[in-house]
Design an enzyme around this catalytic site. Structure first.
Site, PDB file in Angstrom:
ATOM      1  CB  ALA A 253      -0.929  -0.024   1.210  1.00  0.00           C
ATOM      2  CB  SER A 254       0.039   4.804   0.022  1.00  0.00           C
ATOM      3  OG  SER A 254      -0.777   4.789   1.180  1.00  0.00           O
TER       4      SER A 254
ATOM      5  CB  ALA B  45       3.088  -0.370   5.446  1.00  0.00           C
TER       6      ALA B  45
ATOM      7  CB  VAL C 156       1.082  -7.101   4.360  1.00  0.00           C
ATOM      8  CG1 VAL C 156       0.795  -8.269   5.296  1.00  0.00           C
ATOM      9  CG2 VAL C 156       0.407  -5.832   4.863  1.00  0.00           C
TER      10      VAL C 156
ATOM     11  CE  LYS D  25       0.018  -0.947   7.648  1.00  0.00           C
ATOM     12  NZ  LYS D  25      -1.280  -0.376   8.129  1.00  0.00           N
TER      13      LYS D  25
ATOM     14  CG  ASP E 215      -8.320   4.600   4.342  1.00  0.00           C
ATOM     15  OD1 ASP E 215      -8.960   4.959   3.332  1.00  0.00           O
ATOM     16  OD2 ASP E 215      -7.121   4.283   4.301  1.00  0.00           O
TER      17      ASP E 215
END
Length: 546
Positions: free
Chosen positions: A175-176, A178, A180, A194, A331
């Site tokens: 993701a932006s 981090a 996983v 993460k 979010d």
């Protein structure tokens, strides 16, 4: 003339970009606060001076290309003609790809910006929605394994291959802020780890500086484009979302709220267990979730779960968080929710199972104080029942003002005013036809200065609720390919119950007031019964006509 046309550009796409930066990027946007950097101030300042000119140049060239494209590509076409519509579609598509490419090249907060634009159905032109949604929720920067090891050594003192029995160097997802990785502890438990991207430290202060400069410059050029308040939101939210221990505490508080305040659905809401001894502000070790992403409809159906049941559960969960808990996950896009069968529950005679909603990424939460929460519930009750007087009263109480309450109601419901005040029972669940979409986009273009002013004066917590509403609408559309009557009724019921409860608290606990509350509850239940019957009849008629 150029000023007028460029202002129309801002009206057409600026609402999505401006609101997206200000509302949607929230904390991740400010992957950018220098205070989060491990570098000393001189080193951070040097990095800003090194990176900032390149970022500003890249942003400026993209903005100039978009402005010129809109200015000249539709020159000479008469509005409303086939040629004008074709040219408009082409320029929207080209400019959406330019913004998409800018998001990919800059990363960080720009990825979040593009993700938020992809949620803004009915306001942002559909070309932007389709292009952003097709890639930005999945395609994010990936840190190398050497960078991952660097974070582990810095945070836990050892590389991942020593801390875990098994550690997959290839990330499951990125993701932006981090990515996983799957791993297994030395006692054999599967976990998801993460890991924060190391490059965020280098671009942090730069990102917020560029956003600040761009927003102030746009306001100087076009006073109607006033999103300066967004910088304050970024500065407030960034340190929280970049602190994974804060995120972990949020996840536990969320579940505790459901157990304490919404026990009827507490078993159906889940968040991964946190391994505190293997977690820091930049590393978060969680229980591994063997579940389907909420956007994977075929996998959900493969579990024996109906997508409608998932949509209803999502609506119930967020209605409880917003109206009853006052502690809201802000979010809730598709990548942050998963679904699995409710554990230890058998299916019915048709093999259908109940869903369990798994909430991920708890970095961006907002607290609603009692007054805001109850006023917001009363406003939604008024919207559901088309109560014009109450819509105005509670919109004003929430900060919209007597001059912009109509616009506020339209943004909340994504429906034009004539639909909102329509007494028909399905006035807020009408199909999102092309005509309705075009009408709303026309309003967005025509009233852009008023929209900008409304967003400026609303409390920031309300702005994040608007963003949350957009995300939930997008998830529901993914699951059902359209609006859902059941989710509409869920919102109506929870908001009405909370509004009634808050009213009861203001009344004296006398026998007559108790009888009055009982009578009011009976009238409300009767009204919901009539509403459900009418909606079922409408659905039946549509099915027959289809």
């Amino acid at each position: 003339m150029w000023r007028y046309r460029l202002n129309k550009l801002a009206a057409g796409v600026g609402i999505g970009i401006g609101a997206g930066v200000g509302i949607g990027i929230g904390g991740a946007a400010a992957s950018s606060i220098a205070a989060t950097s491990s570098d000393d101030p001189p080193t951070t300042s040097l990095k800003i001076l090194t990176i900032l000119p390149l970022r500003l140049l890249r942003d400026s060239l993209t903005a100039a290309a978009i402005a010129l494209d809109y200015e000249y590509s539709m020159w000479g076409f008469q509005e409303g003609t086939i040629e004008w519509s074709k040219a408009k579609h082409q320029v929207h598509s080209r400019c959406a790809r330019r913004i998409q490419e800018l998001c990919f090249r800059n990363g960080g907060i720009y990825i979040k910006l593009g993700q938020y634009i992809s949620q803004l159905d009915y306001i942002v032109p559909q070309e932007y929605i389709q292009i952003m949604r097709a890639s930005l929720l999945k395609r994010c920067p990936v840190s190398s394994y050497d960078q991952v090891r660097q974070v582990f050594i810095m945070e836990l003192g050892s590389p991942p291959e020593e801390i875990f029995k098994e550690f997959d160097p290839v990330p499951l997802a990125s993701a932006s802020i981090a990515q996983v990785h799957a791993a297994r502890t030395h006692d054999g438990k599967r976990v998801a780890v993460k890991v924060q991207h190391v490059h965020l430290t280098d671009t942090a202060a730069t990102d917020i500086a560029t956003v600040d400069l761009i927003v102030n410059f746009l306001h100087w050029c076009f006073p109607a484009f006033d999103y300066r308040w967004l910088v304050d939101e970024i500065r407030e939210s960034a340190p929280k979302e970049l602190d994974f221990l804060y995120e972990a505490r949020n996840s536990e508080k969320c579940l505790e709220n459901f157990r304490r305040l919404s026990p009827q659905i507490a078993d159906a809401i889940y968040a991964p267990k946190i391994y505190w001894d293997l977690s820091t502000s930049k590393l978060l070790t969680m229980e591994f979730m063997d579940a389907a992403e909420i956007s994977d409809v075929s996998a959900i159906q493969g579990y024996g779960i109906q997508p409608l049941e998932v949509s209803k559960l999502v609506s119930q969960a967020f209605a409880e968080m917003i109206f009853r808990h006052g502690f809201v996950h802000c979010d809730p896009h598709a990548a942050n929710m998963m679904v699995r069968p409710l554990p230890s529950r058998k299916g019915n005679i048709f093999g259908r199972k109940k869903p369990q909603l798994i909430l991920l990424d708890h970095g961006l939460y907002k607290d609603l104080d009692f007054q805001t929460r109850t006023n917001y519930a009363a406003l939604w009750k008024a919207l559901v029942f088309a109560d014009v007087k109450a819509i105005k009263e509670y919109s004003v109480k929430l900060g919209a003002g007597e001059d912009l309450y109509v616009l506020f109601a339209g943004i909340l419901t994504m429906r034009p005013w004539n639909r909102i005040i329509n007494p028909s029972v399905d006035h807020l669940v009408l199909e999102g036809s092309n005509d309705n979409r075009s009408e709303l986009q026309m309003y967005a273009s025509q009233y852009f200065p008023q929209i900008s002013e409304l967003l400026r004066r609303l409390p920031r917590v309300i702005l994040l609720l608007l963003k949350t509403n957009d995300c939930l609408r997008a998830v529901s559309h993914t699951l059902l390919k359209g609006p859902c009557v059941e989710t509409f009724l869920i919102t109506a019921r929870v908001s009405s119950e909370v509004a009634a409860e808050s009213k009861n608290l203001e009344q004296k606990r006398a026998i007559l007031s108790g009888l009055s509350r009982l009578w009011e509850r009976m009238l409300l239940e009767a009204r919901f019964f009539r509403m459900r019957m009418a909606l079922w009849v409408l659905q039946f008629r549509k099915a027959l006509s289809g």
